[in-house]
Design an enzyme around this catalytic site. Structure first.
Site, PDB file in Angstrom:
ATOM      1  N   ASP A  49      18.780  17.616  45.697  1.00  0.00           N
ATOM      2  CA  ASP A  49      17.548  18.227  45.215  1.00  0.00           C
ATOM      3  C   ASP A  49      17.652  18.481  43.711  1.00  0.00           C
ATOM      4  O   ASP A  49      18.488  19.258  43.258  1.00  0.00           O
ATOM      5  CB  ASP A  49      17.329  19.568  45.927  1.00  0.00           C
ATOM      6  CG  ASP A  49      16.040  20.239  45.486  1.00  0.00           C
ATOM      7  OD1 ASP A  49      14.991  19.914  46.061  1.00  0.00           O
ATOM      8  OD2 ASP A  49      16.069  21.065  44.552  1.00  0.00           O
ATOM      9  N   TYR A  54      15.190  20.730  35.650  1.00  0.00           N
ATOM     10  CA  TYR A  54      16.633  21.030  35.712  1.00  0.00           C
ATOM     11  C   TYR A  54      17.393  20.239  34.640  1.00  0.00           C
ATOM     12  O   TYR A  54      18.532  20.573  34.313  1.00  0.00           O
ATOM     13  CB  TYR A  54      17.247  20.715  37.087  1.00  0.00           C
ATOM     14  CG  TYR A  54      16.645  21.456  38.264  1.00  0.00           C
ATOM     15  CD1 TYR A  54      15.736  22.505  38.094  1.00  0.00           C
ATOM     16  CD2 TYR A  54      16.994  21.121  39.569  1.00  0.00           C
ATOM     17  CE1 TYR A  54      15.182  23.172  39.179  1.00  0.00           C
ATOM     18  CE2 TYR A  54      16.457  21.784  40.663  1.00  0.00           C
ATOM     19  CZ  TYR A  54      15.547  22.801  40.464  1.00  0.00           C
ATOM     20  OH  TYR A  54      15.001  23.447  41.546  1.00  0.00           O
ATOM     21  N   LYS A  79      10.937  16.885  41.314  1.00  0.00           N
ATOM     22  CA  LYS A  79       9.711  17.704  41.319  1.00  0.00           C
ATOM     23  C   LYS A  79       8.914  17.533  40.033  1.00  0.00           C
ATOM     24  O   LYS A  79       9.495  17.344  38.959  1.00  0.00           O
ATOM     25  CB  LYS A  79      10.070  19.197  41.490  1.00  0.00           C
ATOM     26  CG  LYS A  79      11.057  19.455  42.618  1.00  0.00           C
ATOM     27  CD  LYS A  79      11.293  20.925  42.884  1.00  0.00           C
ATOM     28  CE  LYS A  79      12.489  21.122  43.803  1.00  0.00           C
ATOM     29  NZ  LYS A  79      13.783  21.152  43.121  1.00  0.00           N
ATOM     30  N   HIS A 112       6.065  21.365  41.840  1.00  0.00           N
ATOM     31  CA  HIS A 112       7.094  22.412  41.731  1.00  0.00           C
ATOM     32  C   HIS A 112       6.537  23.824  41.963  1.00  0.00           C
ATOM     33  O   HIS A 112       7.145  24.625  42.664  1.00  0.00           O
ATOM     34  CB  HIS A 112       7.769  22.322  40.354  1.00  0.00           C
ATOM     35  CG  HIS A 112       9.168  22.848  40.338  1.00  0.00           C
ATOM     36  ND1 HIS A 112      10.163  22.301  39.560  1.00  0.00           N
ATOM     37  CD2 HIS A 112       9.757  23.880  41.005  1.00  0.00           C
ATOM     38  CE1 HIS A 112      11.294  22.972  39.760  1.00  0.00           C
ATOM     39  NE2 HIS A 112      11.065  23.928  40.619  1.00  0.00           N
TER      40      HIS A 112
END
Ligand SMILES: NC(=O)c1ccc[n+]([C@@H]2O[C@H](COP(=O)([O-])OP(=O)(O)OC[C@H]3O[C@@H](n4cnc5c(N)ncnc54)[C@H](OP(=O)(O)O)[C@@H]3O)[C@@H](O)[C@H]2O)c1
Length: 276
Positions: A49, A54, A79, A112
């Site tokens: 994930d 990120y 996402k 998200h």
């Protein structure tokens, strides 16, 4: 995913997804994320994930490629970030994520956060991405019942997943039931409450009884609740530990004790007020 021992869930469009995956938030792009993902692959994880925000899609993609394991054995989630939702940039954002991941498609693409004024409209772009084959499944993240009630009548494709904060202190039973009824698979983020529930006396007592660790009890609890879970770790010992959850079973007393821990307490952002 047939060469991994991790059991798989079947999503509402028939796509199969491991019940336990690997969270990558706060693993920094470069050696940090690369090394953790390589350890996770060696330990048997096949579901990963990530998210555009990120910043580690490149390292994840490189680790997958370097593993030499075929693409069809992996389940990769990324996402669509809030800025791209606001700027109506979904169709370009997926291409950028795929480029960084060095993939032709992701297995799951998630919205998200439910951005006010956009959380319904963005879904038609997600449906286009799904139809293009760039995502094998599409879903949402941090959507509460109020968001889903608005989205579902407008959706041609029901979200396959709703990824939300979920742990014994935040069980969200109304949302849990709503997703079950609408055949939306719930997925837990911060399943260990970012580490906070690991020293809880109730969880410690259950862990001792089963000769397991508290992290394993929490991850196993998700599995028995039929909630997909994605614990994060950058520590090789924890990475191995966190998938050692398929050789024991929590009994009804354990499940009742954990159910009683709910306090409606969040460790993450509040999905009703997304200002970031
Ligand atoms: N959709 C969203 O909005 C959203 C939001 C937050 C998170 N997520 C996803 O969910 C994933 C998991 O959530 P999270 O990273 O917030 O928190 P988490 O998985 O609940 O907890 C991670 C923390 O627990 C520690 N830990 C992990 N395994 C352990 C073990 N066996 N024993 C002791 N400590 C252990 C980790 O430290 P070590 O690294 O030292 O092991 C880290 O500090 C994220 O990585 C991300 O992929 C999604």
């Amino acid at each position: 995913m047939e060469d991994s021992n991790i059991p798989v869930a079947t999503l509402n469009n028939g796509i199969r997804m491991p019940w336990v995956g690997f969270g990558t938030w706060r693993l920094h792009d470069g050696e940090d994320a690369y090394r953790a993902v390589r350890h996770a692959i060696a330990a048997g994880y096949r579901s990963f994930d990530t998210a555009m925000i990120y910043g580690n899609e490149k390292s994840l993609g490189r680790a997958i490629k370097d593993s030499g394991i075929s693409r069809d054995q992996f389940f990769i989630t990324t996402k669509l970030w809030n800025d791209d939702i606001r700027k109506k940039n979904a169709l370009k954002a997926i291409d950028l994520s795929l480029e960084k991941l060095q993939l032709d498609f992701v297995d799951l693409y998630l919205v998200h956060w439910p951005i006010e004024g956009r959380f319904v409209d963005v879904w038609s772009d997600m449906e286009e991405i799904y139809r293009s084959g760039k995502a094998k499944a599409i879903g949402v993240s941090n959507y509460m019942i109020v968001h889903l009630e608005e989205l579902l009548p407008a959706a041609k494709i029901t979200p396959a997943i709703n990824q939300v904060e979920y742990h014994p202190r935040l069980q969200q039973s109304d949302l849990y039931d709503f997703c079950k009824v609408h055949n939306i698979q719930l997925e837990a983020w911060s399943p260990l409450m970012k580490g906070e529930t690991l020293s809880n006396p109730t969880i410690l007592k259950i862990a001792k009884k089963h000769h397991k660790t508290t992290a394993q009890v929490l991850i196993r609890w998700d599995f028995q609740k039929e909630v997909i879970t994605i614990p994060k770790s950058g520590n090789q010992k924890h990475i191995v530990e966190n998938i050692g959850v398929f050789d024991f079973e929590l009994d009804p007393n354990d499940m009742a004790d954990i159910a009683a821990m709910d306090q409606n307490t969040r460790v993450g952002e509040d999905p009703y007020h997304v200002y970031f």
